[in-house]
Design an enzyme around this catalytic site. Structure first.
Site, PDB file in Angstrom:
ATOM      1  N   ARG A  44      33.430   7.960  11.864  1.00 61.38           N
ATOM      2  CA  ARG A  44      32.895   9.045  11.047  1.00 61.38           C
ATOM      3  C   ARG A  44      31.415   9.267  11.387  1.00 61.38           C
ATOM      4  NH1 ARG A  44      29.403   6.699   8.888  1.00 61.38           N
ATOM      5  NH2 ARG A  44      28.607   8.603   7.941  1.00 61.38           N
ATOM      6  N   ALA A  46      28.843  12.851  12.151  1.00 60.33           N
ATOM      7  CA  ALA A  46      29.022  13.984  13.067  1.00 60.33           C
ATOM      8  C   ALA A  46      28.885  13.619  14.558  1.00 60.33           C
ATOM      9  CB  ALA A  46      28.055  15.099  12.675  1.00 60.33           C
ATOM     10  N   GLN A 194      29.924   5.768   1.423  1.00 60.09           N
ATOM     11  CA  GLN A 194      29.282   5.473   2.710  1.00 60.09           C
ATOM     12  C   GLN A 194      27.911   4.833   2.519  1.00 60.09           C
ATOM     13  OE1 GLN A 194      30.900   8.280   1.969  1.00 60.09           O
ATOM     14  NE2 GLN A 194      31.835   9.244   3.744  1.00 60.09           N
ATOM     15  N   ASP A 235      25.868  17.718   9.224  1.00 61.97           N
ATOM     16  CA  ASP A 235      27.138  17.907   9.934  1.00 61.97           C
ATOM     17  C   ASP A 235      27.189  19.230  10.676  1.00 61.97           C
ATOM     18  OD1 ASP A 235      27.862  15.860   7.694  1.00 61.97           O
ATOM     19  OD2 ASP A 235      29.365  15.711   9.285  1.00 61.97           O
TER      20      ASP A 235
HETATM   21  O1  MRU Z   1      32.441  12.249   5.897  1.00 60.10           O
HETATM   22  P1  MRU Z   1      31.451  11.552   6.778  1.00 60.10           P
HETATM   23  O2  MRU Z   1      31.207  10.142   6.402  1.00 60.10           O
HETATM   24  O3  MRU Z   1      31.788  11.737   8.252  1.00 60.10           O
HETATM   25  O4  MRU Z   1      30.095  12.365   6.524  1.00 60.10           O
HETATM   26  C1  MRU Z   1      28.977  12.029   7.292  1.00 60.10           C
HETATM   27  C2  MRU Z   1      27.745  12.728   6.897  1.00 60.10           C
HETATM   28  O5  MRU Z   1      27.736  13.581   6.045  1.00 60.10           O
HETATM   29  C3  MRU Z   1      26.500  12.395   7.683  1.00 60.10           C
HETATM   30  O6  MRU Z   1      25.355  12.541   6.906  1.00 60.10           O
HETATM   31  C4  MRU Z   1      26.401  13.338   8.897  1.00 60.10           C
HETATM   32  O7  MRU Z   1      27.597  13.352   9.626  1.00 60.10           O
HETATM   33  C5  MRU Z   1      25.282  12.969   9.795  1.00 60.10           C
HETATM   34  S1  MRU Z   1      25.598  11.482  10.691  1.00 60.10           S
HETATM   35  C6  MRU Z   1      24.306  11.241  11.747  1.00 60.10           C
END
Ligand code: MRU
Length: 345
Positions: A44, A46, A194, A235
Site C-alpha cells: 500500500r 501510492a 496505518q 495519492d
Molecule cells: O490506503 P493506503 O494505505 O494505500 O493510503 C495511503 C495514503 O493515503 C498515503 O498517505 C499516500 O499513499 C502517500 S504514501 C507516500
C-alpha cells in the site's frame, strides 16, 4: 527495508497487514496474487503500489516458458489492465502502468527476451526514481521546518509506502537528523490504522519520539500550539493543487488552518495528475463496509447500520501551505506552480 522488490524473477513484498507484530515477506510470480495483495493493502501507499505494479507486469510471462511472439504484448497488456483495476485513487499506479504500456508498444516487435528486458529496465527505473525522489523530498521538506518542535502526520507515507525513505516521513526523518523534531504526533488513522500499526512502527525503529493519538485528538493537539507543521503524503494531486490522501486528511487541513499551523503535502511528481483538473474529479475508492464495522476481525458496530467507507478525501488547494516534490517546493497559488513544474518536467 525494501517494502517491494524484484528478486530472482519474482516480486518480493513485506505484508503490511501483518505489521507491527510480524515482519513477513511474501514472494510471488503470480500477477493475480500481486493484484490481490494490492487490493488487500498488503502492499500500500501510492508510490509503492506503482512500483509493485510495474514489477507485476513482468509476471505476465515466465521467461522459462517462451510463448509465441504475437501473444506476448497482449498478455503483458492484459496484466496491466488487471493491476490497474486494483485501486482507483493513487495515480502513481496508472502512471507506472502507462510507462510499462509504452515500453510494450515500443518493443512489441522485438523478441520475447528483448521485450522482457526492456520492461524489467523500466520497472527498475520506476523503483530507482522513487528512491531518489524520496531523498530529495526529505531534503527540501526539512528546510521548511525552522525550529525544534513537534509535527503531526496522518496515515503512513514512509518507507513502507514508497521505494525509498518515504514522502512525509522522509521530511520528518531528515528534519529529525537536523535536530528539528522533538516529537511526532501520529493519528491512528481509522479504519485500517496505518498510523498506529505502520507509521508508529517505522518511527520507533528510527528512534524518533512518537505519540500516538486517535484521529479525533488532532484538534486538541493543534490547539496546544506545540506543533509547527502537519505533514502528509498524497495519492493524487489534481492540476489546481487539490490533494487526495487518506480519509481524515481534509479535516486535519481545516484544523491546521484554524490554528495557524502550516499544512505541508509531500509527494513525488509521479503523484501529480495534470489530466485531472480538480479534486472533485479524482476517483475516490470506497472500501468494504466490514473495515468500519469490524476491528481486528471483531464486529464493533450495531447490526443493521449502513456504512460509508471512502478510503480517501480531497483537501482543497487553498488549505495547503506547500507541496514538497522531488522537483522543488510548490507554494500557492498551487495551480500555477504545478503548471510550471509540469512544463519543466
Ligand atoms: O490506503 P493506503 O494505505 O494505500 O493510503 C495511503 C495514503 O493515503 C498515503 O498517505 C499516500 O499513499 C502517500 S504514501 C507516500
Amino acid at each position: 527495508m525494501r517494502t517491494v522488490d524484484w528478486v530472482g524473477g519474482k516480486v518480493r513484498f513485506l505484508d503490511q497487514t501483518r505489521l507491527p507484530f510480524e515482519e513477513v515477506y511474501v514472494e510471488t510470480d503470480d500477477p493475480d496474487v500481486l493484484a490481490d495483495a494490492i487490493g488487500k493493502l498488503q502492499i500500500r501507499g501510492a508510490p509503492a503500489i506503482g512500483v509493485a505494479a510495474a514489477f507485476g507486469v513482468l509476471l505476465a510471462v515466465s521467461p522459462s516458458q517462451p510463448s509465441s511472439a504475437q501473444d506476448l504484448p497482449r498478455r503483458y497488456l492484459e496484466v496491466c489492465d488487471s493491476l490497474g483495476a486494483t485501486r482507483p485513487t493513487a495515480v502513481n499506479l496508472f502512471n507506472a502502468l502507462d510507462r510499462m504500456r509504452s515500453v510494450i508498444r515500443a518493443a512489441s516487435a522485438a523478441g520475447g527476451s528483448e521485450l522482457y528486458n526492456a520492461l524489467l529496465q523500466e520497472a527498475l527505473a520506476i523503483q530507482q526514481e522513487d528512491v531518489i525522489a524520496c531523498k530529495r523530498i526529505g531534503e527540501l521538506g526539512a528546510d521548511l521546518l525552522t525550529r525544534r518542535a513537534a509535527v503531526l502526520t496522518h496515515c503512513n507515507a514512509g518507507a513502507l509506502a514508497t521505494a525509498g525513505e518515504g514522502t512525509a516521513l522522509a521530511v520528518i526523518k531528515a528534519a529529525a537528523r537536523q535536530g528539528k523534531i522533538d516529537r511526532v504526533f501520529v493519528d491512528e488513522t481509522r479504519p485500517l490504522l496505518q498510523g498506529a500499526r505502520l507509521t508508529s512502527w517505522e518511527l520507533v525503529r528510527e528512534g524518533i519520539p512518537v505519540t500516538l493519538i486517535t484521529d479525533s485528538t488532532a484538534g486538541s493537539v493543534l490547539r496546544s500550539q506545540t506543533v509547527q507543521a502537519v505533514i502528509v503524503g498524497a495519492d493524487r494531486i489534481a492540476a489546481i493543487g487539490d490533494v487526495a490522501n487518506k480519509i481524515g486528511t481534509y479535516p486535519l487541513a481545516v484544523l491546521a488552518r484554524e490554528h495557524g499551523v502550516q499544512f505541508i503535502v509531500a509527494a513525488p511528481v509521479s503523484t501529480i495528475d495534470v489530466h485531472t483538473a480538480s479534486g472533485n474529479l479524482i476517483p475516490i475508492e470506497e472500501r468494504n463496509p466490514a473495515e468500519v464495522t469490524h476491528l481486528a476481525g471483531i464486529r464493533i458496530a450495531a447490526p443493521g447500520v449502513d456504512v460509508f467507507a471512502p478510503a480517501f478525501d480531497v483537501t482543497p488547494n487553498y488549505l495547503i501551505s506547500a507541496i514538497v516534490t522531488d522537483k522543488g517546493v510548490l507554494m500557492p497559488p498551487l495551480g500555477d506552480a504545478l503548471r510550471r513544474i509540469s512544463v519543466s518536467a
